[in-house]
Design a protein around this motif. Structure first.
Motif, PDB file in Angstrom:
ATOM      1  N   THR A 107       0.820  -1.216   0.000  1.00 22.88           N
ATOM      2  CA  THR A 107       0.000   0.000   0.000  1.00 22.88           C
ATOM      3  C   THR A 107       0.850   1.260   0.000  1.00 22.88           C
ATOM      4  O   THR A 107       0.320   2.358  -0.154  1.00 22.88           O
ATOM      5  N   LEU A 108       2.152   1.124   0.210  1.00 19.62           N
ATOM      6  CA  LEU A 108       3.103   2.223   0.353  1.00 19.62           C
ATOM      7  C   LEU A 108       2.818   3.042   1.611  1.00 19.62           C
ATOM      8  O   LEU A 108       3.168   4.222   1.686  1.00 19.62           O
ATOM      9  N   GLY A 109       2.166   2.403   2.577  1.00 24.32           N
ATOM     10  CA  GLY A 109       1.957   3.014   3.888  1.00 24.32           C
ATOM     11  C   GLY A 109       2.963   2.480   4.888  1.00 24.32           C
ATOM     12  O   GLY A 109       3.809   1.634   4.572  1.00 24.32           O
ATOM     13  N   LEU A 110       2.879   2.962   6.123  1.00 25.86           N
ATOM     14  CA  LEU A 110       3.805   2.523   7.163  1.00 25.86           C
ATOM     15  C   LEU A 110       3.816   1.006   7.310  1.00 25.86           C
ATOM     16  O   LEU A 110       2.762   0.372   7.344  1.00 25.86           O
ATOM     17  N   SER A 111       4.995   0.456   7.408  1.00 22.61           N
ATOM     18  CA  SER A 111       5.166  -0.977   7.649  1.00 22.61           C
ATOM     19  C   SER A 111       4.936  -1.258   9.135  1.00 22.61           C
ATOM     20  O   SER A 111       5.656  -0.706   9.990  1.00 22.61           O
ATOM     21  N   PRO A 112       3.978  -2.103   9.482  1.00 20.74           N
ATOM     22  CA  PRO A 112       3.777  -2.440  10.892  1.00 20.74           C
ATOM     23  C   PRO A 112       5.044  -2.980  11.549  1.00 20.74           C
ATOM     24  O   PRO A 112       5.339  -2.654  12.705  1.00 20.74           O
ATOM     25  N   GLU A 113       5.792  -3.800  10.819  1.00 17.07           N
ATOM     26  CA  GLU A 113       7.023  -4.366  11.379  1.00 17.07           C
ATOM     27  C   GLU A 113       8.039  -3.268  11.689  1.00 17.07           C
ATOM     28  O   GLU A 113       8.690  -3.275  12.741  1.00 17.07           O
ATOM     29  N   SER A 114       8.159  -2.309  10.772  1.00 20.01           N
ATOM     30  CA  SER A 114       9.103  -1.218  10.999  1.00 20.01           C
ATOM     31  C   SER A 114       8.646  -0.319  12.143  1.00 20.01           C
ATOM     32  O   SER A 114       9.461   0.160  12.935  1.00 20.01           O
ATOM     33  N   VAL A 115       7.344  -0.087  12.244  1.00 18.85           N
ATOM     34  CA  VAL A 115       6.824   0.707  13.356  1.00 18.85           C
ATOM     35  C   VAL A 115       7.193   0.061  14.690  1.00 18.85           C
ATOM     36  O   VAL A 115       7.666   0.735  15.621  1.00 18.85           O
ATOM     37  N   LEU A 116       6.997  -1.248  14.788  1.00 24.11           N
ATOM     38  CA  LEU A 116       7.331  -1.958  16.026  1.00 24.11           C
ATOM     39  C   LEU A 116       8.798  -1.777  16.401  1.00 24.11           C
ATOM     40  O   LEU A 116       9.148  -1.627  17.574  1.00 24.11           O
ATOM     41  N   GLU A 117       9.662  -1.780  15.382  1.00 23.79           N
ATOM     42  CA  GLU A 117      11.100  -1.636  15.631  1.00 23.79           C
ATOM     43  C   GLU A 117      11.468  -0.245  16.148  1.00 23.79           C
ATOM     44  O   GLU A 117      12.525  -0.068  16.756  1.00 23.79           O
ATOM     45  N   HIS A 118      10.601   0.744  15.896  1.00 19.54           N
ATOM     46  CA  HIS A 118      10.926   2.127  16.257  1.00 19.54           C
ATOM     47  C   HIS A 118      10.218   2.619  17.508  1.00 19.54           C
ATOM     48  O   HIS A 118      10.391   3.773  17.903  1.00 19.54           O
ATOM     49  N   ILE A 119       9.433   1.770  18.141  1.00 19.48           N
ATOM     50  CA  ILE A 119       8.765   2.172  19.374  1.00 19.48           C
ATOM     51  C   ILE A 119       9.771   2.171  20.525  1.00 19.48           C
ATOM     52  O   ILE A 119      10.542   1.232  20.704  1.00 19.48           O
ATOM     53  N   THR A 120       9.756   3.265  21.289  1.00 16.90           N
ATOM     54  CA  THR A 120      10.607   3.405  22.471  1.00 16.90           C
ATOM     55  C   THR A 120       9.733   3.875  23.636  1.00 16.90           C
ATOM     56  O   THR A 120       8.556   4.197  23.445  1.00 16.90           O
ATOM     57  N   PRO A 121      10.284   3.959  24.838  1.00 21.51           N
ATOM     58  CA  PRO A 121       9.505   4.497  25.960  1.00 21.51           C
ATOM     59  C   PRO A 121       9.019   5.934  25.728  1.00 21.51           C
ATOM     60  O   PRO A 121       8.083   6.387  26.389  1.00 21.51           O
ATOM     61  N   LYS A 122       9.655   6.646  24.791  1.00 18.87           N
ATOM     62  CA  LYS A 122       9.263   8.033  24.509  1.00 18.87           C
ATOM     63  C   LYS A 122       8.154   8.143  23.455  1.00 18.87           C
ATOM     64  O   LYS A 122       7.596   9.227  23.253  1.00 18.87           O
TER      65      LYS A 122
END
Length: 376
Positions: A107-122
Motif C-alpha cells: 500500500t506504500l503506507g507505514l510498515s507495521p514491522e518497521s513501526v514496532l522496531e521504532h517504538i521506544t519508551p518516549k
C-alpha cells in the motif's frame, strides 16, 4: 509552463459557483458562519464519526490535534518519510521528535514491522498516511497502537472516501486528518479537518482553532464578552470555503467513481508495458480512490523528461522527507529506510482527475509507450 495535460484539474460545476455567490452576496459572515457548521456536520456524517472540526489547512489540523493530545517535548511520534512534509513537521511544531519508520510495498503506507522496531519508551503517537487514495495497513497499526497505549492519528489527506471492506478511512484511528487542498478528492482551495469520536478532543481543538476563546455564540455578531482560557491560534476555515466544501461533498461519490474508471483504463492500457511500467494496485478488500495514479517505472527520470517534452505533467510523490536538506543537514537525520528510498527512486504520478478525457488518457499512455520503444 503551460501543460497540454496537467497533473490534476479541479472538478466544479454551477452548484459550486452558486454556493460561493450566495455566501458573498450575503454581505456578512464571510469568515465565520452557518456553512462551516453545516459542512462539519455533513463531513462527520459522511465519514461516520461523532465529531468534525474544520481548519484552514490539513497542516493546521494535524498541528491542533497534537496540541490537543498534549504531545510535546521529550515525546516521539512515528511517521513515514514517504509523505508530504507536513506529516513529519507536525511533531516539530509542538516540540516533539518525528521518528521515521519504513513503508511496505503493498500500500506504500507505514510498515507495521518497521513501526514496532521504532517504538521506544518516549513514543506517544503514530501518524500513518493513506498514500495517494489507498488505505494503509491500518488494522495492524491500530493493534500496535492499542498494545503499546499509543495515540493513532490517521493522515487521510489523500484518501477521502477510501475504505477497507466497506469501512471508511478516518474511523480506525483515535482521530483522522482530512485535507481539502486543490488537488485532493474534494477541495475548498485550501482547508482541512479533524474527525474523531472523542468529545474531549473536539472541545480542546475548538479552543486551539480560535485563539483559545471560549465561544458561546458567533464572535463576530455577538456583543457578549468572551473569555480566553488557553493559548490558541487562528486556524479557522472561512464560511466562503465551507460553502464550496458543501457542494463538493454533495458530488464526492460521483467524482470518486470517475477517478476509479480512469484508473481502470490506465491499468488496462499500461499492461502492454509491464514490467517496465507497474501501476500501484491495492490489496483485495482495499477500496482505492486514486487521488494519485502512481506507477513504478524503469528509467523514471528520463521518462519524466520525455513526458515534459510532450507537454504532459508528471510528478514524484514523494521524495523522502528524511533526505531533504532541512532534515538531513539542519536536524542531522542520518538514517536508512531501504523500501522508502527504493520506491521513491522509481515512482511517478501520472495525470488523473475527474473529467479527464479518454483522448488525453490515451495520449499519456502512448507517450509512455513511445518512450520505451525508443529506449529498448
Amino acid at each position: 509552463m503551460t501543460w497540454n495535460i496537467p497533473l490534476f484539474k479541479m472538478y466544479w460545476d454551477q452548484n459550486d459557483l452558486n454556493a460561493i455567490t450566495t455566501t458573498l452576496s450575503s454581505g456578512m459572515n464571510w469568515a465565520v458562519g452557518s456553512e462551516v457548521t453545516h459542512f462539519e456536520h455533513d463531513l462527520s456524517e459522511n465519514i461516520g464519526t461523532k465529531y468534525c472540526l474544520t481548519f484552514n489547512s490539513g497542516t493546521s489540523a494535524l498541528h491542533a490535534s497534537l496540541l490537543a493530545y498534549e504531545v510535546g517535548k521529550s515525546d516521539e511520534v512515528i511517521v513515514p518519510s514517504f509523505t508530504f512534509i507536513a506529516t513529519a513537521n507536525a511533531p516539530l511544531f509542538v516540540g516533539a521528535k518525528p521518528v521515521f519508520a519504513d513503508i511496505e510495498e503493498k500500500t506504500l503506507g507505514l510498515s507495521p514491522e518497521s513501526v514496532l522496531e521504532h517504538i521506544t519508551p518516549k513514543t506517544k503517537a503514530i501518524i500513518p498516511v493513506h498514500y495517494g487514495g489507498c488505505p494503509c495497513m491500518i488494522h495492524e497499526l491500530r493493534e500496535i497502537a492499542d498494545d503499546h497505549n499509543l495515540i493513532l492519528i490517521e493522515d487521510a489527506a489523500e484518501s477521502f472516501g477510501a475504505k477497507i471492506k466497506g469501512v471508511k478511512v478516518g474511523t480506525f484511528g483515535d482521530s483522522a486528518m482530512l485535507s481539502f487542498c486543490q488537488n485532493k478528492i474534494i477541495t475548498t482551495g485550501e482547508g482541512g479537518a479533524i474527525v474523531t469520536d472523542s468529545r474531549k478532543l473536539y472541545e480542546k481543538m475548538k479552543l486551539i482553532r480560535s485563539h483559545g476563546r471560549l465561544e458561546t455564540s458567533d464572535y463576530f455578531s455577538s456583543q457578549e464578552p468572551m473569555d480566553y482560557i488557553t493559548l490558541g491560534y487562528n486556524f479557522r476555515l472561512s464560511n466562503i470555503a465551507a460553502s464550496l466544501g458543501l457542494t463538493q461533498l454533495q458530488k464526492v461519490d460521483t467524482m470518486i467513481q470517475m477517478r476509479k474508471k480512469i484508473a481502470e483504463k490506465y491499468v488496462t492500457l499500461l499492461k502492454k508495458y509491464a514490467p517496465k511500467a507497474s501501476p500501484m494496485l491495492s490489496p483485495y478488500g482495499y477500496d482505492h480512490v486514486y487521488q494519485l495514479f502512481s506507477v513504478r517505472l524503469l528509467d523514471r527520470n528520463r521518462l519524466m523528461e520525455f513526458l515534459t517534452s510532450k507537454g504532459i505533467m508528471s510528478k514524484i510523490y514523494f521524495p523522502p522527507v528524511h533526505l531533504t536538506h532541512y532534515y538531513k543537514k539542519k536536524l542531522g537525520y542520518e538514517i536508512s529506510l531501504p523500501i522508502t528510498e527504493t520506491v521513491a527512486e522509481n515512482i511517478v504520478s501520472l495525470p488523473i482527475y475527474p473529467g479527464m478525457s479518454d483522448e488525453d488518457l490515451r495520449t499519456v499512455v502512448e507517450a509512455v509507450g513511445e518512450f520505451y520503444q525508443e529506449n529498448q
